[in-house]
Scaffold this active site. Structure first.
Site, PDB file in Angstrom:
ATOM      1  N   GLU A  36      -3.095  21.275  12.553  1.00 60.13           N
ATOM      2  CA  GLU A  36      -3.896  21.903  11.486  1.00 60.13           C
ATOM      3  C   GLU A  36      -3.373  21.481  10.111  1.00 60.13           C
ATOM      4  OE1 GLU A  36      -5.315  26.287  12.391  1.00 60.13           O
ATOM      5  OE2 GLU A  36      -3.408  25.831  13.374  1.00 60.13           O
ATOM      6  N   PHE A  37      -2.036  21.456  10.013  1.00 58.71           N
ATOM      7  CA  PHE A  37      -1.418  21.058   8.736  1.00 58.71           C
ATOM      8  C   PHE A  37      -1.872  19.644   8.355  1.00 58.71           C
ATOM      9  CE2 PHE A  37       1.803  19.243   6.025  1.00 58.71           C
ATOM     10  CZ  PHE A  37       2.187  20.288   5.187  1.00 58.71           C
ATOM     11  N   ASP A  38      -1.788  18.734   9.319  1.00 58.80           N
ATOM     12  CA  ASP A  38      -2.154  17.341   9.042  1.00 58.80           C
ATOM     13  C   ASP A  38      -3.619  17.213   8.640  1.00 58.80           C
ATOM     14  OD1 ASP A  38       0.378  16.612   9.550  1.00 58.80           O
ATOM     15  OD2 ASP A  38       0.015  15.841  11.576  1.00 58.80           O
ATOM     16  N   SER A  83      32.316  16.974 -11.304  1.00 64.86           N
ATOM     17  CA  SER A  83      32.645  16.958  -9.877  1.00 64.86           C
ATOM     18  C   SER A  83      33.658  18.077  -9.616  1.00 64.86           C
ATOM     19  CB  SER A  83      33.146  15.589  -9.449  1.00 64.86           C
ATOM     20  OG  SER A  83      34.350  15.341 -10.068  1.00 64.86           O
ATOM     21  N   LEU A  84      34.226  18.104  -8.444  1.00 68.36           N
ATOM     22  CA  LEU A  84      35.131  19.201  -8.093  1.00 68.36           C
ATOM     23  C   LEU A  84      36.525  18.664  -7.861  1.00 68.36           C
ATOM     24  CD1 LEU A  84      32.835  20.932  -5.441  1.00 68.36           C
ATOM     25  CD2 LEU A  84      33.382  21.814  -7.710  1.00 68.36           C
ATOM     26  N   GLU A 113      31.173  28.164   0.275  1.00 65.45           N
ATOM     27  CA  GLU A 113      29.966  27.428   0.690  1.00 65.45           C
ATOM     28  C   GLU A 113      30.337  26.165   1.458  1.00 65.45           C
ATOM     29  OE1 GLU A 113      27.953  26.382  -2.914  1.00 65.45           O
ATOM     30  OE2 GLU A 113      28.142  28.415  -3.691  1.00 65.45           O
ATOM     31  N   LYS A 115      30.478  22.225   1.975  1.00 63.21           N
ATOM     32  CA  LYS A 115      30.495  21.065   1.071  1.00 63.21           C
ATOM     33  C   LYS A 115      29.673  19.965   1.746  1.00 63.21           C
ATOM     34  CE  LYS A 115      33.458  18.165  -1.728  1.00 63.21           C
ATOM     35  NZ  LYS A 115      32.713  16.943  -1.508  1.00 63.21           N
ATOM     36  N   ASP A 117      27.936  16.613   2.615  1.00 67.58           N
ATOM     37  CA  ASP A 117      28.413  15.241   2.414  1.00 67.58           C
ATOM     38  C   ASP A 117      27.223  14.312   2.177  1.00 67.58           C
ATOM     39  OD1 ASP A 117      30.060  13.127   2.188  1.00 67.58           O
ATOM     40  OD2 ASP A 117      30.593  12.992   4.309  1.00 67.58           O
ATOM     41  N   GLU A 172      22.431  18.741  -3.173  1.00 72.51           N
ATOM     42  CA  GLU A 172      22.879  17.543  -2.484  1.00 72.51           C
ATOM     43  C   GLU A 172      21.743  16.985  -1.628  1.00 72.51           C
ATOM     44  OE1 GLU A 172      26.010  17.043  -3.333  1.00 72.51           O
ATOM     45  OE2 GLU A 172      26.921  15.680  -1.859  1.00 72.51           O
ATOM     46  N   TYR A 224      22.794  24.142  -4.612  1.00 71.32           N
ATOM     47  CA  TYR A 224      23.979  24.993  -4.670  1.00 71.32           C
ATOM     48  C   TYR A 224      24.393  25.413  -6.070  1.00 71.32           C
ATOM     49  CZ  TYR A 224      25.777  20.197  -4.949  1.00 71.32           C
ATOM     50  OH  TYR A 224      25.971  18.885  -5.260  1.00 71.32           O
ATOM     51  N   LYS A 289      33.806  28.958  -5.150  1.00 68.33           N
ATOM     52  CA  LYS A 289      33.394  29.135  -6.546  1.00 68.33           C
ATOM     53  C   LYS A 289      33.645  30.577  -6.963  1.00 68.33           C
ATOM     54  CE  LYS A 289      29.676  25.839  -5.961  1.00 68.33           C
ATOM     55  NZ  LYS A 289      28.275  25.699  -5.599  1.00 68.33           N
ATOM     56  N   LYS A 313      39.005  20.023   1.441  1.00 67.31           N
ATOM     57  CA  LYS A 313      38.517  18.925   2.287  1.00 67.31           C
ATOM     58  C   LYS A 313      39.077  19.049   3.702  1.00 67.31           C
ATOM     59  CE  LYS A 313      37.174  15.283   0.367  1.00 67.31           C
ATOM     60  NZ  LYS A 313      36.196  14.522  -0.281  1.00 67.31           N
ATOM     61  N   CYS A 407      43.353 -20.960  16.519  1.00 66.77           N
ATOM     62  CA  CYS A 407      42.103 -20.349  16.056  1.00 66.77           C
ATOM     63  C   CYS A 407      41.215 -20.007  17.254  1.00 66.77           C
ATOM     64  CB  CYS A 407      41.374 -21.302  15.116  1.00 66.77           C
ATOM     65  SG  CYS A 407      39.769 -20.659  14.630  1.00 66.77           S
ATOM     66  N   CYS A 410      37.880 -22.456  16.801  1.00 67.96           N
ATOM     67  CA  CYS A 410      37.886 -23.918  16.904  1.00 67.96           C
ATOM     68  C   CYS A 410      39.149 -24.468  17.559  1.00 67.96           C
ATOM     69  CB  CYS A 410      37.674 -24.546  15.524  1.00 67.96           C
ATOM     70  SG  CYS A 410      39.049 -24.240  14.402  1.00 67.96           S
ATOM     71  N   CYS A 425      43.369 -20.210   9.721  1.00 63.64           N
ATOM     72  CA  CYS A 425      42.949 -21.429  10.405  1.00 63.64           C
ATOM     73  C   CYS A 425      42.725 -22.467   9.302  1.00 63.64           C
ATOM     74  CB  CYS A 425      41.656 -21.178  11.177  1.00 63.64           C
ATOM     75  SG  CYS A 425      40.869 -22.726  11.680  1.00 63.64           S
ATOM     76  N   CYS A 431      35.501 -25.344  11.104  1.00 63.60           N
ATOM     77  CA  CYS A 431      35.570 -24.101  11.882  1.00 63.60           C
ATOM     78  C   CYS A 431      34.301 -23.281  11.601  1.00 63.60           C
ATOM     79  CB  CYS A 431      36.834 -23.349  11.472  1.00 63.60           C
ATOM     80  SG  CYS A 431      37.048 -21.780  12.299  1.00 63.60           S
TER      81      CYS A 431
HETATM   82  S1  IVH Z   1      29.212  22.546  -6.874  1.00 66.28           S
HETATM   83  C1  IVH Z   1      29.968  22.174 -11.242  1.00 66.28           C
HETATM   84  N1  IVH Z   1      28.736  23.016  -4.357  1.00 66.28           N
HETATM   85  O1  IVH Z   1      30.683  17.727  -3.967  1.00 66.28           O
HETATM   86  C2  IVH Z   1      29.742  22.367  -9.783  1.00 66.28           C
HETATM   87  N2  IVH Z   1      29.132  20.780  -5.008  1.00 66.28           N
HETATM   88  O2  IVH Z   1      33.207  16.524  -4.776  1.00 66.28           O
HETATM   89  C3  IVH Z   1      29.555  21.106  -9.110  1.00 66.28           C
HETATM   90  N3  IVH Z   1      28.977  19.163  -3.183  1.00 66.28           N
HETATM   91  O3  IVH Z   1      29.610  16.330  -6.995  1.00 66.28           O
HETATM   92  C4  IVH Z   1      29.255  21.037  -7.743  1.00 66.28           C
HETATM   93  N4  IVH Z   1      28.478  20.591  -1.606  1.00 66.28           N
HETATM   94  O4  IVH Z   1      27.932  16.433  -5.028  1.00 66.28           O
HETATM   95  C5  IVH Z   1      29.016  22.083  -5.280  1.00 66.28           C
HETATM   96  N5  IVH Z   1      28.285  23.590  -2.157  1.00 66.28           N
HETATM   97  C6  IVH Z   1      28.540  22.657  -3.073  1.00 66.28           C
HETATM   98  C7  IVH Z   1      28.635  21.295  -2.750  1.00 66.28           C
HETATM   99  C8  IVH Z   1      28.953  20.379  -3.749  1.00 66.28           C
HETATM  100  C9  IVH Z   1      28.684  19.329  -1.893  1.00 66.28           C
HETATM  101  C10 IVH Z   1      29.294  17.853  -3.797  1.00 66.28           C
HETATM  102  C11 IVH Z   1      28.693  17.603  -5.150  1.00 66.28           C
HETATM  103  C12 IVH Z   1      29.866  17.326  -6.048  1.00 66.28           C
HETATM  104  C13 IVH Z   1      30.901  16.901  -5.069  1.00 66.28           C
HETATM  105  C14 IVH Z   1      32.290  17.090  -5.621  1.00 66.28           C
END
Ligand code: IVH
Length: 707
Positions: A36-38, A83-84, A113, A115, A117, A172, A224, A289, A313, A407, A410, A425, A431
């Site tokens: 139906e959606f399609d 970044s973190l 939360e 993280k 990837d 992300e 996030y 956070k 990590k 090698c 050759c 080599c 080669c």
């Molecule tokens: S918060 C100022 N929350 O991890 C707050 N980042 O290594 C910035 N990432 O650049 C990010 N999961 O790309 C936040 N739950 C999460 C995340 C997250 C993945 C990534 C994000 C950031 C990198 C830092």
């Protein structure tokens, strides 16, 4: 159907489909069948085609893609994308919590939360409509990838509810394992290079020009973090803002937890360290956070990362398996690399069958024997690493792994350069893997970028005797190519034959594309031609540096080892290999033939910069991380104002331009030589006065003399 009827039907269908999308992808509670959606989507597409004046950029039909992005526009972020900082142990987390508690009043609550990837993205909304999606880039500016992002079902194109008029969601983009496996399977079939991990695959996908292909690869998105002016006046906590965002249509993870103690935090971490293997996408840690916005503000941020958040990590996964045998592979410079064949074992979501052993020293260091039980870890690359041997499990009478002395391709006796662990080599011209490897390098994207010759075609042309070196490529003609065909084996992600084969053939279009691409490559700038020649130790950057000093091939060929090593960053080793390369009559002949074919062998002088040449005659060494520029960006700015970049500090350096995290060694050296160290702000003042007042060169120069 009248125009007005069409307008109303398009509006009703769009709203209904977006609601079904939300129910299906965000709430996982579909209320309509796929069929139906399609049908409804098809009807909408038909109406939009008939009445294009009612096609909205946020229409659900945009999700199937179709838009082409020729070039991704670079856009400055309204709020920098930070970044973190990372942590790896309980102690690191305890230190973080102590720091936070010292920095704020009252009790602290942490939002824990996943993280994700993947790669971060900034989604900008105006009046509830997605207007722009920008990659992180260098944090200050990124690429506009809106057309591609719109194909992701979990990114809302139009919001519902009481959303603010302007705000950004940070999140992300991830590629779920299922999509990743499918994509790599297709790439095996097509003979394309495989993606090492879902993160790389997601990044590669977002940069595709054709959004239809992006749609096919099924990316996903989790948000996030919300950003807007006066955010804290609307919500008191981060958690609260995310729950609101979820109601408006964003995909917010259900796996979040508010914790107060290190024990609670570690319960969450330990749980997900195990449970992550059941998730349909990759996570590489946990993010903590500070939940209260008031406390976040009190803590503030550095130029790189907020002080109120940290990433924990997970440790790289490792597994034990048996070393069955060792293969020796020949690289394009003749270097022999030993590769271990392992009993297949599951590691971080994929089956591992091979691991690199680097060189003879590595084998000795672990005293490797056949049948040994080894510990393997997976880094970011396809091929994993061995990090240890379980000697207790060594079988009696096991034979030691001996490094080959001939090698494997050759049969030539190998040689070793004094002071180096690698074996080579020396049969450079005869080669096959060396010859083919050099040609593959020559055509690669960062070199001559003759991509239509990739994917098995070099192999075929070499086997047919049509090319023996890179200069032979320019003697190829349509007639020589057309009709060539061969079955070649398909390799798996470990470089092992899958038993399947693929037909490489030169039909009309392929043959013509190759001839056109070869012709086009004649305009590739000299520095890339120099890189493409494949001189040992001459990478992209070194090639650029050499060309900046010696503007044409004759000058380089005539330069002595002393001349070359006098170039900043070109050390003796590089100088020796450049000299050795051009002294070889075979290489001289290749250069002669490439020249005759019309390739660029001289630098085209740069177009004059329109900026005042305030930094003329000044040499800068750039070090560290900057807030408003990427490293290349700040170097380009120096050059556009007439300055020069050098990579190491000497008495000839006028300024060291220091960003965050400048190395202590550099600082020491600058201080010892009395070279002024200036900040990014100082630099901006130097050129900033020029930007504001372009015609008052004098004033700007006065500014410069302050430093
Ligand atoms: S918060 C100022 N929350 O991890 C707050 N980042 O290594 C910035 N990432 O650049 C990010 N999961 O790309 C936040 N739950 C999460 C995340 C997250 C993945 C990534 C994000 C950031 C990198 C830092």
């Amino acid at each position: 159907m009248t125009k007005e009827d069409a307008r109303q039907r398009i509006a009703a269908l769009s709203e209904e489909l977006e609601r079904h999308n939300y129910n299906y992808y965000i709430l996982a509670k579909p209320t309509i069948s796929d069929y139906e959606f399609d049908m409804k989507l098809e009807e909408l597409a038909r109406l939009e085609h008939e009445f294009p004046e009612f096609l909205s950029p946020s229409s659900p039909t945009q999700r199937v893609g179709g838009g082409i992005t020729k070039e991704f526009q670079s856009v400055k972020h309204r709020y920098p994308m930070l970044s973190l900082s990372n942590s790896y142990s309980k102690e690191d987390i305890e230190d973080f919590i102590d720091r936070i508690k010292k920095g704020v009043d009252g009790e602290v609550e942490f939002c824990c939360e996943l993280k994700f990837d993947g790669l971060s993205i900034s989604l900008q909304y105006e009046d509830g409509i997605l207007v722009r999606a920008v990659t992180r880039g260098d944090g200050a500016q990124g690429d506009d990838v809106t057309t591609n992002i719109k194909t992701i079902r979990t990114v809302p194109l139009k919001l519902h509810g009481d959303f603010p008029p302007f705000f950004e969601m940070r999140g992300e983009v991830v590629m779920p394992f299922e999509s990743f496996d499918k994509l790599n399977e297709q790439r095996i079939e097509a003979g394309d290079d495989l993606f090492a991990n879902p993160r790389n695959a997601a990044a590669g996908t977002l940069k595709l020009q054709d959004s239809k292909e992006v749609a096919r690869r099924h990316l996903d998105n989790y948000c996030y973090y919300m950003m807007m002016d006066d955010l804290e006046q609307r919500y008191q906590t981060h958690y609260e803002s995310l729950q609101a965002a979820k109601k408006w249509g964003f995909n917010i993870s259900n796996y979040m937890c508010l914790c107060k103690s290190v024990e609670e935090i570690f319960d969450f971490i330990n749980y997900w360290d195990q449970a992550r293997h059941q998730l349909p996408f990759a996570i590489d840690g946990i993010v903590l956070k500070v939940n209260s916005y008031e406390q976040q503000q009190a803590l503030g941020s550095t130029a790189k990362s907020p002080k109120w958040a940290i990433a924990y990590k997970f440790k790289a996964e490792e597994v034990e398996t048996e070393l069955q045998s060792v293969d020796f592979q020949v690289g394009r410079h003749g270097t022999i690399t030993p590769v271990a064949n392992l009993s297949p074992v599951l590691l971080a979501g994929t089956t591992v069958k091979r691991a690199t052993l680097n060189n003879e020293d590595f084998i000795r260091q672990f005293d490797l024997h056949y049948g040994d039980t080894v510990t393997v870890v997976k880094g970011g690359e396809i091929i994993p690493k061995i990090i240890g041997v379980n000697f207790d499990k060594r079988q009696q009478g096991a034979l030691p792994v001996e490094f080959t002395r001939v090698c494997p391709s050759c049969g030539t006796e190998l040689i070793q350069n004094e002071g180096e662990a690698a074996w080579y080599c020396p049969n450079t011209q005869g080669c096959p893997p060396q010859v083919k490897g050099r040609i593959e390098h020559f055509i690669s994207r960062k070199a001559m970028n003759i991509e239509s010759l990739g994917e098995g075609k070099i192999e075929l042309l070499y086997d047919e005797g049509l090319i023996k070196d890179v200069a032979d490529l320019y003697a190829l003609t349509y007639d020589k190519l057309f009709g060539l065909a061969k079955e070649i084996p398909i390799l798996d992600e470990n470089g092992i034959e899958t038993g399947k084969t693929r037909k490489v053939s030169f039909k009309e279009k392929t043959a013509q594309n190759i001839i056109d691409a070869l012709e086009k490559s004649k305009t590739v700038p000299f520095e890339r031609v120099l890189f493409a020649l494949g001189i040992r130790n001459v990478g992209e950057v070194v090639a650029k540096t050499i060309v900046a000093e010696y503007h044409d091939i004759d000058a380089i060929m005539q330069a002595s080892v002393e001349d070359l090593s006098a170039i900043n960053t070109v050390g003796g080793v590089i100088a020796q290999s450049v000299k050795a390369f051009f002294e070889n009559p075979i290489n001289q002949d290749i250069v002669k033939r490439l020249r005759a074919a019309g390739l660029q062998f001289a630098k085209v002088e740069a177009v004059e910069s329109d900026k005042p040449q305030l930094l003329a005659g000044k040499t800068f060494v750039v070090s560290g991380v900057f807030t408003n520029y990427s490293r290349d960006g700040i170097k380009a700015a120096i050059e556009s104002y007439g300055g020069k970049n050098a990579s190491s500090i000497s008495s000839k350096t006028d300024y060291v331009l220091a960003g965050d995290k400048m190395g202590p060694e550099k600082r020491k050296k600058a201080e010892a030589l009395g070279v002024p160290i200036i900040s990014e702000e100082d630099f901006q003042k130097m050129i900033g006065s020029a930007e504001k007042n372009n015609d008052s060169k004098e004033e700007a120069e006065q500014q410069l003399s302050l430093f």
